[in-house]
Scaffold this active site. Sequence first.
Site, PDB file in Angstrom:
ATOM      1  N   CYS A 153       0.745 -12.229 -24.166  1.00  0.00           N
ATOM      2  CA  CYS A 153       0.490 -11.712 -22.831  1.00  0.00           C
ATOM      3  C   CYS A 153      -0.999 -11.444 -22.713  1.00  0.00           C
ATOM      4  O   CYS A 153      -1.586 -10.781 -23.569  1.00  0.00           O
ATOM      5  CB  CYS A 153       1.282 -10.430 -22.601  1.00  0.00           C
ATOM      6  N   CYS A 200       7.985 -22.059 -25.522  1.00  0.00           N
ATOM      7  CA  CYS A 200       9.253 -21.618 -26.085  1.00  0.00           C
ATOM      8  C   CYS A 200       9.153 -20.107 -26.292  1.00  0.00           C
ATOM      9  O   CYS A 200       8.417 -19.641 -27.169  1.00  0.00           O
ATOM     10  CB  CYS A 200       9.491 -22.354 -27.408  1.00  0.00           C
TER      11      CYS A 200
END
EC number: 1.8.4.12
Length: 182
Positions: free
Chosen positions: A148, A171
């Site tokens: 993130c 993924c």
Amino acid sequence: MKTLFLIAFASIMSLMGCAQQETATDAATSTALAGDEPLDDGTVLELNDQTLQDTVVKTEEEWRQVLTQEQYYVLREEGTERPFDNKYNSNERKGVYGCAACGNPMFTSETKFESGTGWPSFYAPISEKRVKEVEDVALGMVRTEVECARCGSHIGHVFPDGPEPTGLRYCLNSAALSFKAK
């Protein structure tokens, strides 16, 4: 000298055009996806530049207090949840997937696809500003980790075996994601 100046000027103008195009794309996405309704866990997904400017920094103890044990394992200890037995692998609802730790909107259902791997997979983030890609040499192999961009939490990995138009497969771990239905 004049040639060097023209090359430098053209390069700068080209870069400015790319930056303006990215800003326009981000603004269009922001208008289409922005929302301020809290998710089931209280996280708010808002797609705007302010979300990224507000970098989230917490101690590991603070993260332990706000994340479940599984979320902490995945997001903070770079763990991986079991394939096929997770919340969003089979999710077909339309909406936005954000970071479960800080709410940063990162992916949309429009780029989600069935990869057959057992984890939710996407071929592109909402914006390259929303995720950070770093080299991961754990487990005796070289991979690209997805974090993130707002809080630095581990989200998953990206591989070069996805569908067009990008050819990429992000993924991701469901435990690292929050979902807001459109």
